[in-house]
Design an enzyme around this catalytic site. Structure first.
Site, PDB file in Angstrom:
ATOM      1  N   LYS A 205      48.366  45.344  40.588  1.00 61.34           N
ATOM      2  CA  LYS A 205      47.998  44.957  39.218  1.00 61.34           C
ATOM      3  C   LYS A 205      47.309  43.584  39.219  1.00 61.34           C
ATOM      4  O   LYS A 205      46.293  43.377  38.546  1.00 61.34           O
ATOM      5  CB  LYS A 205      49.249  44.925  38.332  1.00 61.34           C
ATOM      6  N   CYS A 259      44.535  38.944  29.917  1.00 61.07           N
ATOM      7  CA  CYS A 259      44.849  39.268  31.312  1.00 61.07           C
ATOM      8  C   CYS A 259      44.000  38.521  32.331  1.00 61.07           C
ATOM      9  O   CYS A 259      44.527  37.831  33.194  1.00 61.07           O
ATOM     10  CB  CYS A 259      44.639  40.759  31.542  1.00 61.07           C
TER      11      CYS A 259
HETATM   12  N1  SAJ Z   1      33.419  39.522  31.098  1.00 58.82           N
HETATM   13  C1  SAJ Z   1      32.282  38.932  31.630  1.00 58.82           C
HETATM   14  N2  SAJ Z   1      31.514  39.654  32.492  1.00 58.82           N
HETATM   15  C2  SAJ Z   1      31.851  40.926  32.854  1.00 58.82           C
HETATM   16  C3  SAJ Z   1      32.995  41.530  32.303  1.00 58.82           C
HETATM   17  C4  SAJ Z   1      33.773  40.805  31.428  1.00 58.82           C
HETATM   18  O1  SAJ Z   1      31.953  37.782  31.336  1.00 58.82           O
HETATM   19  O2  SAJ Z   1      31.108  41.520  33.659  1.00 58.82           O
HETATM   20  C5  SAJ Z   1      34.295  38.766  30.196  1.00 58.82           C
HETATM   21  C6  SAJ Z   1      34.429  39.394  28.826  1.00 58.82           C
HETATM   22  O3  SAJ Z   1      33.432  38.953  27.966  1.00 58.82           O
HETATM   23  C7  SAJ Z   1      35.805  38.916  28.412  1.00 58.82           C
HETATM   24  C8  SAJ Z   1      36.580  38.847  29.731  1.00 58.82           C
HETATM   25  O4  SAJ Z   1      35.596  38.804  30.740  1.00 58.82           O
HETATM   26  O5  SAJ Z   1      35.746  37.621  27.849  1.00 58.82           O
HETATM   27  C9  SAJ Z   1      37.535  39.975  30.001  1.00 58.82           C
HETATM   28  O6  SAJ Z   1      37.052  41.173  29.471  1.00 58.82           O
HETATM   29  P1  SAJ Z   1      37.249  42.640  30.095  1.00 58.82           P
HETATM   30  O7  SAJ Z   1      36.522  43.534  29.209  1.00 58.82           O
HETATM   31  O8  SAJ Z   1      36.836  42.691  31.508  1.00 58.82           O
HETATM   32  O9  SAJ Z   1      38.793  42.891  30.150  1.00 58.82           O
HETATM   33  P2  SAJ Z   1      40.065  42.842  29.146  1.00 58.82           P
HETATM   34  O10 SAJ Z   1      40.732  41.530  29.316  1.00 58.82           O
HETATM   35  O11 SAJ Z   1      39.749  43.272  27.766  1.00 58.82           O
HETATM   36  O12 SAJ Z   1      40.995  43.970  29.792  1.00 58.82           O
HETATM   37  C10 SAJ Z   1      41.276  43.882  31.164  1.00 58.82           C
HETATM   38  C11 SAJ Z   1      40.814  45.182  31.773  1.00 58.82           C
HETATM   39  N3  SAJ Z   1      40.776  45.074  33.198  1.00 58.82           N
HETATM   40  C12 SAJ Z   1      39.733  45.494  33.925  1.00 58.82           C
HETATM   41  O13 SAJ Z   1      38.704  45.908  33.490  1.00 58.82           O
HETATM   42  C13 SAJ Z   1      39.983  45.420  35.398  1.00 58.82           C
HETATM   43  C14 SAJ Z   1      41.785  46.290  31.438  1.00 58.82           C
HETATM   44  O14 SAJ Z   1      41.431  47.500  32.102  1.00 58.82           O
HETATM   45  C15 SAJ Z   1      43.193  45.883  31.854  1.00 58.82           C
HETATM   46  O15 SAJ Z   1      44.123  46.881  31.554  1.00 58.82           O
HETATM   47  C16 SAJ Z   1      43.553  44.634  31.079  1.00 58.82           C
HETATM   48  O16 SAJ Z   1      42.611  43.597  31.407  1.00 58.82           O
HETATM   49  C17 SAJ Z   1      44.960  44.264  31.464  1.00 58.82           C
HETATM   50  O17 SAJ Z   1      45.888  44.579  30.710  1.00 58.82           O
HETATM   51  O18 SAJ Z   1      45.169  43.739  32.546  1.00 58.82           O
END
Ligand code: SAJ
Length: 428
Positions: A205, A259
């Site tokens: 995780k 997360c």
């Molecule tokens: N972000 C970027 N560039 C990217 C992807 C995301 O700058 O290429 C930023 C987003 O804008 C945001 C942050 O990162 O601010 C996180 O966003 P996210 O969409 O990647 O993830 P979360 O926090 O909404 O959810 C994550 C997810 N994890 C993954 O994609 C590996 C989700 O699947 C998990 O279940 C969740 O964390 C968790 O509970 O851990």
């Protein structure tokens, strides 16, 4: 229907939908939380969360009587712990709530019970914290109880689909414990169940979100190189990602959410000598909002008042936890720059110091008299912006932190556009 009674401790964005799914799968479920707002809503048959699929699920579970809630941990056959595991101000893993709940359960646990931890936790927590607490009951934690770590993988906005459809990692302190938890999750999860030991499940995780954080940091470094070299980073990433084994992430104005900016600290805290890369990734991502502001200033325009578009950490969500917008606000306040914050979904924005920043619901009001606008969130509404929307501004600087706008159209209207990973500013 099932005779087993499940007690879910923690009715937040993970615990509540999980409890409702279990209730709708036929279990008698009792949810436990201390938050009077959550308990008040549930006692009236309402869902305290806003996501439509979660609302449907929870109201159905409450109406059928299969889901009840209170502030007291009742006796059950299965206990599921879904409580927060934050990091402290000095970035240490804080598992005190898990510890407290496990001690409460140890006072009522019976031989044959199944205890599952879902909260993201440092490696070893299931055995050394939950197991150790439950051992105080006098029961043998391996022979008399079944104890597992089954991490949640909730993606806000698609919570129910992801709980139901994602593959589910099930880490038991014993193989028997894992098989027992598997039978439970199979009642409402359609994804593949992957059985392992608890430590491996905990580590996997943390790996998932650390992988995301480090790869976003790498994309942000690529954007810095692009800004210096005059190449458009998005064009270069698109081409690089045509390689069958490459997946460069998206650069942006920082990383937020419950997360990804938090979980790497669990590894950094536990293994400081091995995690320089993780630490640097955290610093790079945390530095993005200030870096964007520094680039806005470097354009040389007089800026006294800024419009910030976006408080949510991700587009089309009302969730502002760990939003990079807070770091932008810190940078502006450090230089006594005034600002107006707009968000179409977030209504309350509280900083880590407890101070509430007012959110302006009308974009035109937020933009009026601004010397510059900084777009922080990829809300759909912002993708539709054009030069007419910016006419209320007094200045002409637009910083597009999410690569949403068509720069050539805005440039021809006389604006200076600055985007992440693109040296070209246009205008004037
Ligand atoms: N972000 C970027 N560039 C990217 C992807 C995301 O700058 O290429 C930023 C987003 O804008 C945001 C942050 O990162 O601010 C996180 O966003 P996210 O969409 O990647 O993830 P979360 O926090 O909404 O959810 C994550 C997810 N994890 C993954 O994609 C590996 C989700 O699947 C998990 O279940 C969740 O964390 C968790 O509970 O851990």
């Amino acid at each position: 229907m099932s005779d087993e009674k499940i007690v879910v401790v923690g009715l937040g964005y993970v615990g509540l939908p999980t409890a409702a799914l279990m209730a709708n799968a036929g279990y008698q479920v009792h949810g436990v939380d201390l938050d009077p707002h959550i308990l008040g809503a549930l006692s009236e048959g309402r869902c305290p969360l806003g996501e439509p699929a979660v609302v449907r699920l929870v109201t159905e579970a409450l109406a059928s009587g299969q889901l009840t809630a209170s502030s007291e941990i009742e006796e059950g056959d299965v206990y599921v712990i879904c409580v927060p595991t934050p990091v402290t101000a000095d970035k240490k893993a804080d598992i005190s709530i898990v510890d407290h709940v496990a001690h409460q359960i140890s006072g009522i646990v019976r031989r044959g019970n199944l205890v599952i931890l879902e909260s993201t936790s440092p490696i070893g927590t299931t055995r050394d914290v939950v197991g150790a607490a439950l051992g105080k009951s006098g029961l043998d934690i391996l022979k008399d109880l079944d104890i597992c770590y089954c991490p949640e993988r909730v993606f806000p906005g698609s919570t129910v689909t992801e709980i139901v459809q994602n593959d589910r990692i099930i880490g038991g302190l014993t193989p028997r414990a894992a098989e027992r938890a598997e039978a439970l999750y199979k009642r409402f999860c359609t994804g593949t169940t992957l059985l392992t030991d608890a430590g491996t499940a905990e580590f996997s995780k943390l790996m998932e979100n650390t992988y995301r954080d480090v790869n976003i940091a790498l994309a942000n470094v690529f954007s810095h190189i692009a800004e210096r070299s005059g190449v458009n980073v998005h064009d270069a990433i698109e081409l690089a990602n045509r390689h069958p084994r490459v997946n460069v992430h998206k650069p942006g104005p920082g990383v937020g959410g419950h997360c990804i900016p938090v979980d790497p600290w669990f590894l950094i805290d536990g293994f400081p000598e091995d995690t320089a890369l993780l630490r640097q990734a955290r610093d790079i991502n945390d530095g993005q909002p200030k870096r964007l502001w520094e680039r806005v200033k470097s354009l040389g325009h007089p800026i006294k008042h800024v419009a910030i578009l976006g408080a949510a950490y991700r587009g089309d969500l009302d969730d502002a936890r760990e939003s990079p917008t807070e770091k932008l606000i810190e940078a502006l306040e450090a230089e006594a720059i005034s600002y107006a914050l707009h968000d179409p979904h977030v209504t309350s924005f509280q900083l880590h110091n407890g101070r509430e920043v007012q959110i302006t619901a009308h974009m035109e009001t937020a933009l009026s008299n601004a010397d510059a606008v900084i777009i922080m969130t990829d809300h759909s509404q912002y993708k539709l912006l054009n030069s007419i929307n910016f006419s209320a501004m007094s200045g002409r600087v637009i910083a597009d932190g999410r690569d949403l706008l068509d720069p050539s159209a805005i440039k021809s209207a006389g604006y200076t556009v600055l985007s992440i990973g693109n040296a070209w500013t246009g205008g004037e």
